[in-house]
Design a protein around this motif. Sequence first.
Motif, mmCIF file in Angstrom:
data_model
loop_
_atom_site.group_PDB
_atom_site.id
_atom_site.type_symbol
_atom_site.label_atom_id
_atom_site.label_comp_id
_atom_site.label_asym_id
_atom_site.label_seq_id
_atom_site.Cartn_x
_atom_site.Cartn_y
_atom_site.Cartn_z
ATOM 1 N N SER A 76 1.026 -1.148 -0.117
ATOM 2 C CA SER A 76 -0.031 -0.025 -0.015
ATOM 3 C C SER A 76 0.673 1.235 0.116
ATOM 4 C CB SER A 76 -0.882 -0.007 1.192
ATOM 5 O OG SER A 76 -1.807 -1.137 1.175
ATOM 6 N N MET A 77 1.897 1.145 0.729
ATOM 7 C CA MET A 77 2.925 2.143 0.663
ATOM 8 C C MET A 77 3.353 2.591 -0.491
ATOM 9 S SD MET A 77 4.616 1.847 4.476
ATOM 10 C CE MET A 77 5.595 3.291 4.337
ATOM 11 N N GLU A 78 3.885 1.529 -1.166
ATOM 12 C CA GLU A 78 4.492 1.563 -2.496
ATOM 13 C C GLU A 78 3.537 2.256 -3.509
ATOM 14 O OE1 GLU A 78 5.979 -2.318 -3.754
ATOM 15 O OE2 GLU A 78 7.653 -2.131 -2.181
ATOM 16 N N VAL A 79 2.128 1.929 -3.390
ATOM 17 C CA VAL A 79 1.138 2.268 -4.251
ATOM 18 C C VAL A 79 0.916 3.801 -4.162
ATOM 19 C CG1 VAL A 79 -1.175 2.147 -4.866
ATOM 20 C CG2 VAL A 79 -0.055 0.005 -4.645
ATOM 21 N N GLU A 80 1.135 4.156 -2.872
ATOM 22 C CA GLU A 80 0.787 5.610 -2.651
ATOM 23 C C GLU A 80 1.916 6.422 -3.106
ATOM 24 O OE1 GLU A 80 -0.145 8.733 1.102
ATOM 25 O OE2 GLU A 80 0.038 6.392 1.686
ATOM 26 N N ASN A 81 3.266 5.821 -2.959
ATOM 27 C CA ASN A 81 4.321 6.509 -3.468
ATOM 28 C C ASN A 81 4.423 6.705 -4.972
ATOM 29 O OD1 ASN A 81 5.311 6.941 -0.796
ATOM 30 N ND2 ASN A 81 6.494 4.899 -0.793
ATOM 31 N N GLU A 82 3.999 5.486 -5.587
ATOM 32 C CA GLU A 82 4.044 5.781 -7.192
ATOM 33 C C GLU A 82 3.045 6.485 -7.623
ATOM 34 O OE1 GLU A 82 6.137 4.411 -9.189
ATOM 35 O OE2 GLU A 82 7.263 3.431 -7.885
ATOM 36 N N ILE A 83 1.888 6.613 -7.073
ATOM 37 C CA ILE A 83 0.715 7.597 -7.339
ATOM 38 C C ILE A 83 1.403 9.146 -7.182
ATOM 39 C CG2 ILE A 83 -1.490 8.650 -6.959
ATOM 40 C CD1 ILE A 83 -2.341 5.819 -5.895
ATOM 41 N N SER A 84 1.860 9.260 -6.097
ATOM 42 C CA SER A 84 2.532 10.782 -5.757
ATOM 43 C C SER A 84 3.773 10.833 -6.943
ATOM 44 C CB SER A 84 3.080 10.773 -4.398
ATOM 45 O OG SER A 84 2.120 10.561 -3.585
ATOM 46 N N LEU A 85 4.350 9.968 -7.200
ATOM 47 C CA LEU A 85 5.429 10.040 -8.229
ATOM 48 C C LEU A 85 5.057 10.402 -9.643
ATOM 49 C CD1 LEU A 85 8.431 10.157 -8.793
ATOM 50 C CD2 LEU A 85 8.258 7.582 -8.973
ATOM 51 N N ALA A 86 3.865 9.663 -9.978
ATOM 52 C CA ALA A 86 3.286 9.900 -11.267
ATOM 53 C C ALA A 86 2.749 11.310 -11.198
ATOM 54 C CB ALA A 86 2.195 8.934 -11.582
ATOM 55 N N GLN A 87 1.849 11.838 -10.280
ATOM 56 C CA GLN A 87 1.635 13.014 -10.263
ATOM 57 C C GLN A 87 2.712 14.243 -10.316
ATOM 58 O OE1 GLN A 87 -1.198 12.935 -6.715
ATOM 59 N NE2 GLN A 87 -3.028 12.737 -8.010
ATOM 60 N N LEU A 88 3.616 13.940 -9.536
ATOM 61 C CA LEU A 88 4.726 14.796 -9.577
ATOM 62 C C LEU A 88 5.228 14.928 -10.951
ATOM 63 C CD1 LEU A 88 6.922 16.478 -7.896
ATOM 64 C CD2 LEU A 88 8.189 14.431 -7.365
ATOM 65 N N GLN A 89 5.522 13.703 -11.522
ATOM 66 C CA GLN A 89 5.981 13.911 -12.985
ATOM 67 C C GLN A 89 5.131 14.447 -13.931
ATOM 68 O OE1 GLN A 89 9.154 12.980 -13.829
ATOM 69 N NE2 GLN A 89 9.580 11.883 -11.592
ATOM 70 N N ILE A 90 3.899 14.305 -13.711
ATOM 71 C CA ILE A 90 2.834 15.191 -14.622
ATOM 72 C C ILE A 90 3.237 16.828 -14.315
ATOM 73 C CG2 ILE A 90 0.537 15.787 -15.136
ATOM 74 C CD1 ILE A 90 0.072 12.778 -14.409
ATOM 75 N N GLN A 91 3.148 17.304 -13.013
ATOM 76 C CA GLN A 91 3.215 18.588 -12.635
ATOM 77 C C GLN A 91 4.758 18.974 -13.350
ATOM 78 O OE1 GLN A 91 2.989 18.685 -8.710
ATOM 79 N NE2 GLN A 91 0.842 18.194 -8.643
ATOM 80 N N ARG A 92 5.789 18.261 -13.072
ATOM 81 C CA ARG A 92 7.024 18.404 -13.604
ATOM 82 C C ARG A 92 6.915 18.798 -15.131
ATOM 83 N NH1 ARG A 92 12.231 14.743 -13.865
ATOM 84 N NH2 ARG A 92 13.924 16.256 -14.631
ATOM 85 N N ALA A 93 6.445 17.891 -15.791
ATOM 86 C CA ALA A 93 6.038 18.027 -17.284
ATOM 87 C C ALA A 93 5.470 19.418 -17.408
ATOM 88 C CB ALA A 93 5.584 16.897 -17.909
ATOM 89 N N GLU A 94 4.521 19.871 -16.892
ATOM 90 C CA GLU A 94 3.918 21.108 -17.186
ATOM 91 C C GLU A 94 4.550 22.246 -16.869
ATOM 92 O OE1 GLU A 94 0.142 20.624 -14.894
ATOM 93 O OE2 GLU A 94 -0.820 19.274 -16.223
ATOM 94 N N SER A 95 5.267 22.013 -15.748
ATOM 95 C CA SER A 95 6.159 23.283 -15.382
ATOM 96 C C SER A 95 7.260 23.354 -16.303
ATOM 97 C CB SER A 95 6.751 22.965 -13.806
ATOM 98 O OG SER A 95 7.688 23.962 -13.344
#
Length: 538
Positions: A76-95
């Motif tokens: 569950s912790m790995e899933v949460e981390n991957e979701i956060s990492l995916a959102q972070l990469q999307i935000q990083r791409a937009e920025s």
Amino acid sequence: MRAEGFSKRPVNARGRFRLSRSEYDEIVAPRARTSRPALSQLLLLTAGLVVLTLISVISIYLVNKARDDTRWVLRSMEVENEISLAQLQIQRAESSQRSFLLTQRPEFRAAFEDASGRIPLSFERLRVLTKENPYQQQRLQQMVPLTSQRIEQLRQSIDLALTNRLDQAVESARREAGQDATRQIRDLGNEMRTEANRLLAARTASADASQSRSALITSVGSGLVVLFAGLSIYLVRRSNRERDLANARLRDINLNLESTIEKRTSDLREANDEIQRFAYIVSHDLRSPLVNIMGFTSELEELRGDIFRRIAELSRPDSLPPPGVNDPASAAEPVLDGPDEQLSQDFTEALGFIKSSIAKMDRLIGAILSLTREGRREFHPVSIAMRDLIEGIVSTVAHQAAEADAQIRVEPLPDIVTDRIAIEQIFSNLIDNALKYLKPDVPGDIAISGRRKLGFAIFEITDNGRGIDPKDHQRIFDLFRRAGPQDRPGQGIGLAHVRALVRRLGGTISVSSKLGAGTTFTVTLPSTWMVTNRDEQS
């Protein structure tokens, strides 16, 4: 008589003493009480083993369950981390896309490409981590195409800027920033994170519960083990105390046991001597009337001639002159006719029956006297070469064996230390019986063999004679009892005498036989016999 009073003592069929009830309570009961704590210890040990086994099984189960729960918590912790990492990469791409449009610097374009390249890897890891969760898989399937669409829009804006259409690229970026796709991507990510947090909380609670149960089971098991150990220590100490008390009682009993046995042995020996004296007196007194009967029978036989001679004279016709005194015919058997002749025959037959019965009675009384005299004889153990002794017996019956067309084979025999006269009587009777009851018209074969076993010598006398019915195997050892056709002379005391001698020597005798299949007598004797109380009691 002394023997009658002694017979009321507790003696079994073999002349050995039985324990009275009080003696049983003093000797056997303490041992039984001592064995009860041992049984309790065994039951307690069994219960402890069962409890330990259950605790081990439950502990292994709970440990495995806790390990599984911990693995799911980490998932569950790995899933949460991957979701956060995916959102972070999307935000990083937009920025990175906005920074490139504003500055036209290539490092922002490289950052955009790096972020957009990492997003598919995060989605793939999320697909693997949430494959058992349909809810997460559904949200991920919706999120992937929206994210791909958004990344493609950002890339198109960068391509416009690269072709010197910056104003058009900025306008496109401003217009696309307010679209619903960005908001949907963000909402789907939040929903997946919320589900991951919910699973994390549930799985953490389950892992904590498994660990708590495992700790409880371990504590309870340890307490039970300590309890069982305490009970075992208590039972062992109680068992030791009872064993010490029982040993003390046994020591007290043993102090008087020898004197008690000696007293009872003396009483039994005195009773047996009195019984033998009684048998001797009775047998001797029976001979007196038997001798008188034999004498009167002889006189009656002599009177018979005078009586029937007178009858013959009275029955003679008057025309015939009486025989003279010196006439040889007067000394001969008188001539009788009709009923007188029948009466003479019946008289003669009756006298014959009386004489044969007297002879049989005389032989039986002689046998009883012989047994009583043998019972009073003291035994003296000596070393005996058994093969030489048996061959000596065989040589004395060689003529009888030749008449019966029989061979007697003596195999190697173990030497023993015992009473020589008793051994000679035992084997003489057994070999004589084997010769006496061979099958007619069948060559006899008698074998004497022996071996040692556990301090005893075992001798076997085997023949191919007529055999003995199994139902008579015990009867043949009784006094004056015989089995099978009574076509051989004997009084039925030979095997009874043999058994008495074997028992006095501390041994046993048995028979194995079937009708028509021969007989084997087995005599078991101590290899080294010494005079014992058993012999003294006999």
